[in-house]
Design a protein around this motif. Sequence first.
Motif, PDB file in Angstrom:
ATOM      1  N   ASP A 297      -4.870  23.647  14.195  1.00 39.40           N
ATOM      2  CA  ASP A 297      -4.832  23.331  15.638  1.00 39.40           C
ATOM      3  C   ASP A 297      -4.146  24.457  16.411  1.00 39.40           C
ATOM      4  O   ASP A 297      -4.596  24.855  17.492  1.00 39.40           O
ATOM      5  N   THR A 298      -3.037  24.969  15.842  1.00 37.00           N
ATOM      6  CA  THR A 298      -2.325  26.068  16.511  1.00 37.00           C
ATOM      7  C   THR A 298      -3.246  27.275  16.676  1.00 37.00           C
ATOM      8  O   THR A 298      -3.281  27.913  17.736  1.00 37.00           O
ATOM      9  N   LEU A 299      -4.011  27.589  15.609  1.00 40.07           N
ATOM     10  CA  LEU A 299      -4.925  28.747  15.688  1.00 40.07           C
ATOM     11  C   LEU A 299      -5.999  28.504  16.749  1.00 40.07           C
ATOM     12  O   LEU A 299      -6.292  29.381  17.574  1.00 40.07           O
ATOM     13  N   GLU A 300      -6.573  27.297  16.709  1.00 36.81           N
ATOM     14  CA  GLU A 300      -7.657  26.971  17.636  1.00 36.81           C
ATOM     15  C   GLU A 300      -7.154  26.995  19.079  1.00 36.81           C
ATOM     16  O   GLU A 300      -7.791  27.580  19.956  1.00 36.81           O
TER      17      GLU A 300
ATOM     18  N   ASP B  81      -3.299  42.994  16.854  1.00 37.48           N
ATOM     19  CA  ASP B  81      -4.337  42.410  17.714  1.00 37.48           C
ATOM     20  C   ASP B  81      -5.711  42.812  17.184  1.00 37.48           C
ATOM     21  O   ASP B  81      -5.964  43.988  16.912  1.00 37.48           O
ATOM     22  N   GLY B  82      -6.588  41.839  17.017  1.00 36.55           N
ATOM     23  CA  GLY B  82      -7.954  42.126  16.574  1.00 36.55           C
ATOM     24  C   GLY B  82      -8.131  42.253  15.075  1.00 36.55           C
ATOM     25  O   GLY B  82      -9.239  42.514  14.604  1.00 36.55           O
ATOM     26  N   MET B  83      -7.081  42.068  14.299  1.00 39.15           N
ATOM     27  CA  MET B  83      -7.226  42.259  12.850  1.00 39.15           C
ATOM     28  C   MET B  83      -7.840  41.026  12.181  1.00 39.15           C
ATOM     29  O   MET B  83      -7.912  39.945  12.756  1.00 39.15           O
ATOM     30  N   HIS B  84      -8.253  41.211  10.936  1.00 40.83           N
ATOM     31  CA  HIS B  84      -8.844  40.127  10.133  1.00 40.83           C
ATOM     32  C   HIS B  84      -7.980  39.933   8.894  1.00 40.83           C
ATOM     33  O   HIS B  84      -7.779  40.865   8.117  1.00 40.83           O
TER      34      HIS B  84
ATOM     35  N   MET C  74       0.340  34.193  17.916  1.00 43.26           N
ATOM     36  CA  MET C  74       0.886  34.747  19.166  1.00 43.26           C
ATOM     37  C   MET C  74       0.202  36.066  19.539  1.00 43.26           C
ATOM     38  O   MET C  74       0.444  36.609  20.615  1.00 43.26           O
ATOM     39  N   TYR C  75      -0.622  36.610  18.619  1.00 45.17           N
ATOM     40  CA  TYR C  75      -1.294  37.889  18.890  1.00 45.17           C
ATOM     41  C   TYR C  75      -2.712  37.604  19.391  1.00 45.17           C
ATOM     42  O   TYR C  75      -3.099  36.447  19.533  1.00 45.17           O
ATOM     43  N   LYS C  76      -3.458  38.673  19.673  1.00 43.12           N
ATOM     44  CA  LYS C  76      -4.777  38.477  20.310  1.00 43.12           C
ATOM     45  C   LYS C  76      -5.907  38.669  19.295  1.00 43.12           C
ATOM     46  O   LYS C  76      -5.897  39.633  18.527  1.00 43.12           O
ATOM     47  N   ASN C  77      -6.891  37.767  19.363  1.00 45.39           N
ATOM     48  CA  ASN C  77      -8.156  37.913  18.612  1.00 45.39           C
ATOM     49  C   ASN C  77      -7.968  38.163  17.122  1.00 45.39           C
ATOM     50  O   ASN C  77      -8.676  38.990  16.541  1.00 45.39           O
TER      51      ASN C  77
ATOM     52  N   HIS D 272      -8.010  31.660  18.435  1.00 41.03           N
ATOM     53  CA  HIS D 272      -8.360  32.493  17.281  1.00 41.03           C
ATOM     54  C   HIS D 272      -9.537  31.898  16.514  1.00 41.03           C
ATOM     55  O   HIS D 272      -9.716  30.689  16.486  1.00 41.03           O
ATOM     56  N   ARG D 273     -10.291  32.767  15.864  1.00 41.93           N
ATOM     57  CA  ARG D 273     -11.407  32.309  15.040  1.00 41.93           C
ATOM     58  C   ARG D 273     -10.930  32.150  13.608  1.00 41.93           C
ATOM     59  O   ARG D 273     -10.203  33.006  13.102  1.00 41.93           O
ATOM     60  N   TYR D 274     -11.333  31.056  12.980  1.00 38.22           N
ATOM     61  CA  TYR D 274     -11.021  30.921  11.556  1.00 38.22           C
ATOM     62  C   TYR D 274     -12.198  30.332  10.801  1.00 38.22           C
ATOM     63  O   TYR D 274     -13.005  29.584  11.344  1.00 38.22           O
TER      64      TYR D 274
END
Length: 328
Positions: A205-208, A158-161, A183-186, A212-214
Amino acid sequence: MNFTGSNILSVNQFDRDSIDYIFAVADKMQPYARRKKRTKVLDGAILGNLFFEPSTRTRVSFGTAFNLLGGEVRETTGMESSAIAKGESLYDTARVLSSYSDVIAMRHPKAGSVSEFSQGSRVPVINGGDGANEHPTQALLDLYTIQKELAYHGQGIDGMHICMIGDLKYGRTVHSLSKLLAMYKNVRFTLISPLELSMPAGVLDTLENSGHRYTVTEKVDGLVDADIVYQTRIQQERFASPEDADQYRGKFRLNQEIYTKHYKPNTVIMHPLPRDSRSEANELDNDLNQNPNLAIFRQADNGVLIRMALFALTLGVVDQVDKFECEV
Ligand code: CP
């Protein structure tokens, strides 16, 4: 998710609870994979290992995982050695081979083919890669590796880049891994590729849709504060000709100099392998081999644990693995 008797065709089948459970079972497999303990829990069982596309890691680690649980492996490699070359349908092949096996692992060059095959099978089918579509067991072992590597640095998913680089259009491993990470956060994604080879819209689309930010870009500029850099190979076999693929080779190199210049210390380096070691391609240079953050071989090792876990789960023997222990 009830694993017993289930096909493993896509990462879309999983939720975070089922992923955590697979990883807990994979952890339990460590002493058997390391030959500290031995089990015969799958004594008498047969894996049909059908690989209609080249493979080293996936094919051999499926076989090794099954052997380590006490079972036997029957291999078919290449279309030319199968009756598919005579025009037999996937349905008929599945119907027949599933009478000879207790579980089937399969790789095929066509997207959707493993799912089609599973319609004719009477035993669980595990997708070892279907064209440019999905590679769910690779994504699980990638995620398992990410979890372990980040935990080593006191971090979580969660929260990783994550920075994914290369052929994001045809590289099925990045499609499946992105869907799992969604499925994880941020989680922050930096997606670096030529525009023609960018991540498919469905994955974006799945990420958005999961918040999630991409960032989609064609090059690495300045410092990328990524926790994970995930390199991929140009998937030559998916292009119309080798010359079409040639124009993209060598554009996304990662070597020690680039790593030091563009990535923060301790960025974990991953690649599903094989890496293209021809000098004109060289997306992951051998000069990184001594870098302790190079996780590519730990990644490949984790494939055995994940595949042992999936066999134990789909064949419903998780609770019996230690009851069938024998002398090492
Ligand atoms: N990562 C992977 O799928 O490797 P193979 O093609 O060698 O199976």
